[in-house]
Design a protein around this motif. Sequence first.
Motif, PDB file in Angstrom:
ATOM      1  N   ALA A  64      18.042 -24.905 -10.263  1.00 57.94           N
ATOM      2  CA  ALA A  64      19.032 -25.708 -10.982  1.00 57.94           C
ATOM      3  C   ALA A  64      18.399 -26.278 -12.241  1.00 57.94           C
ATOM      4  O   ALA A  64      17.366 -26.911 -12.142  1.00 57.94           O
ATOM      5  CB  ALA A  64      19.534 -26.838 -10.093  1.00 57.94           C
ATOM      6  N   PRO A  65      18.974 -26.106 -13.405  1.00 55.65           N
ATOM      7  CA  PRO A  65      20.168 -25.314 -13.651  1.00 55.65           C
ATOM      8  C   PRO A  65      19.885 -23.827 -13.529  1.00 55.65           C
ATOM      9  O   PRO A  65      18.776 -23.375 -13.792  1.00 55.65           O
ATOM     10  CB  PRO A  65      20.517 -25.656 -15.105  1.00 55.65           C
ATOM     11  CG  PRO A  65      19.216 -26.021 -15.717  1.00 55.65           C
ATOM     12  CD  PRO A  65      18.414 -26.669 -14.636  1.00 55.65           C
ATOM     13  N   ARG A  66      20.878 -23.105 -13.100  1.00 52.93           N
ATOM     14  CA  ARG A  66      20.716 -21.682 -12.800  1.00 52.93           C
ATOM     15  C   ARG A  66      20.418 -20.873 -14.054  1.00 52.93           C
ATOM     16  O   ARG A  66      20.918 -21.145 -15.126  1.00 52.93           O
ATOM     17  CB  ARG A  66      22.001 -21.154 -12.191  1.00 52.93           C
ATOM     18  CG  ARG A  66      22.580 -22.100 -11.179  1.00 52.93           C
ATOM     19  CD  ARG A  66      22.617 -21.437  -9.862  1.00 52.93           C
ATOM     20  NE  ARG A  66      22.830 -22.436  -8.816  1.00 52.93           N
ATOM     21  CZ  ARG A  66      23.293 -22.119  -7.625  1.00 52.93           C
ATOM     22  NH1 ARG A  66      23.585 -20.878  -7.356  1.00 52.93           N
ATOM     23  NH2 ARG A  66      23.442 -23.039  -6.713  1.00 52.93           N
ATOM     24  N   ASP A  89      29.488 -22.281  -6.479  1.00 52.20           N
ATOM     25  CA  ASP A  89      28.181 -22.585  -7.056  1.00 52.20           C
ATOM     26  C   ASP A  89      28.163 -23.961  -7.707  1.00 52.20           C
ATOM     27  O   ASP A  89      27.170 -24.683  -7.629  1.00 52.20           O
ATOM     28  CB  ASP A  89      27.823 -21.521  -8.098  1.00 52.20           C
ATOM     29  CG  ASP A  89      27.652 -20.164  -7.458  1.00 52.20           C
ATOM     30  OD1 ASP A  89      27.166 -20.111  -6.318  1.00 52.20           O
ATOM     31  OD2 ASP A  89      28.007 -19.171  -8.103  1.00 52.20           O
ATOM     32  N   ASP A  91      25.553 -26.966  -7.217  1.00 56.07           N
ATOM     33  CA  ASP A  91      24.861 -27.564  -8.367  1.00 56.07           C
ATOM     34  C   ASP A  91      25.027 -29.079  -8.402  1.00 56.07           C
ATOM     35  O   ASP A  91      24.073 -29.819  -8.656  1.00 56.07           O
ATOM     36  CB  ASP A  91      25.406 -26.961  -9.666  1.00 56.07           C
ATOM     37  CG  ASP A  91      24.854 -25.574  -9.925  1.00 56.07           C
ATOM     38  OD1 ASP A  91      23.843 -25.210  -9.275  1.00 56.07           O
ATOM     39  OD2 ASP A  91      25.413 -24.856 -10.769  1.00 56.07           O
TER      40      ASP A  91
END
Lengths: 229, 229
Positions: B16-18, B92, B96
């Motif tokens: 995270a962040p992806r 997702d 997150d």
Amino acid sequence: MSCLLCHECALVPGKAPRYHRLVSNRPDLSLAQRKRQLVATELTEAALQLLALNGFDAVTVDEIATTAGVSKRTFFRYFASKEDVVVQFLADMGADMRAGLAARPAEERPSEALLHAVSVPLTVCGDHAERALPVVRLILRTPALLARFLEHEARWREELTEELAERLGLDPAVELYPRLAAGMAIAAFDTVLHRWSAEGDAGGAEDPTALIGRAFALLAPALDREAVS
Amino acid sequence: MSCLLCHECALVPGKAPRYHRLVSNRPDLSLAQRKRQLVATELTEAALQLLALNGFDAVTVDEIATTAGVSKRTFFRYFASKEDVVVQFLADMGADMRAGLAARPAEERPSEALLHAVSVPLTVCGDHAERALPVVRLILRTPALLARFLEHEARWREELTEELAERLGLDPAVELYPRLAAGMAIAAFDTVLHRWSAEGDAGGAEDPTALIGRAFALLAPALDREAVS
DNA sequence: CACTGCTTGACACTCGGTGACACGAGCGGC
DNA sequence: GCCGCTCGTGTCACCGAGTGTCAAGCAGTG
């Protein structure tokens, strides 16, 4: 409109709080209307019994209909979907909430006005707990029913947003406050219902009217800010 | 997991962040995985195009599948439902948000921590506005998709409730605060998304990150109360 | 009695979603 | 080379929700 909460009664629309009266006691309704009312309650009765017993997915609309003594086609003339037979009464709650908000005096603080608006359906639930509690539990633990419940909540939020914006003279398309405040009120409603319907020690113990008061005590400082951004 | 927002990229899970990377740029994936990825994006591409053009109800799963060059059966091996092909990426976002909340320092005020958590997915939307905005509008104006969106929001609220309760050492089954605070955060998210995706003057004008800041400024006095009931 | 309007059941149909099975591609072992 | 394995896919059959259509039944009305 049939009333899901009181065993076999019909709601008289257009008044708040709504009157609850037995179907057989309604000479002001025509025979056709009373027949229609009878079929509707028969259908909901059959549905609630079967669904609570076997679970939502294991029961087909055909079963519900034949249990109530009508055809599947007729079921869909009374209810728009399989979920609606359980959840339909929520539509009235939304109208009650909006009417409840509109009825509050204009000078009242938003937290007070919203509290009273949201309390209307919760008090109804609390007053018919023996019948309402199992229904609420069925809704909250069944994914398909929960989804419809959330749709109703979203519609309520929309209505409260409009009513609140009008009340405060704000444009809901520009200001964040109306929709945010309505969202907080619905969040409080949802939290109270969730807590009230919980299994175990906390479940059903405390009155929903008392719970919603505590919830709004928390929200009040945000709802009543002078500086409305 | 495919990423709906960036044209044809794949998300690397667990961070995270992806990270967003092109499928063709992924030598770390096996051939089979890349093929699977390709079919998934082909399916979502076809779906978004057809749905935006003809409306949700007018397009069948069969059409989407054959447009993408696969069979209807294969469609359901990739997506659990017709709605999922549009809405799946929201799962997702929930992860997150939860991770974003867990990452905040323990001594931070709830309003600050929740603001940062909720900002994560909103910032992603804002950064890919050209692609995200039409998708969000499609979701919010299509009843079936909106219903699934509300289900995701409810799941997010659940996760934030758990995370927040753990963070504050409260029992979410007893205290109202965790669920209520999570509900407020989700209400703010929803209000911002609604305002951001509005047509007309206000729509798309202001950055979602800025909007969520303003929303939380309103909520803060309720979120940060010392007397947690 | 005939006419009208409303409710219902029966039937056929669409479409979302699932289970079962067979086929072919890729792959390791002999 | 061939065997057997797994995995992804297409085909087919099926279930159940939901809808359109039509004819029959039945109340009310002249």
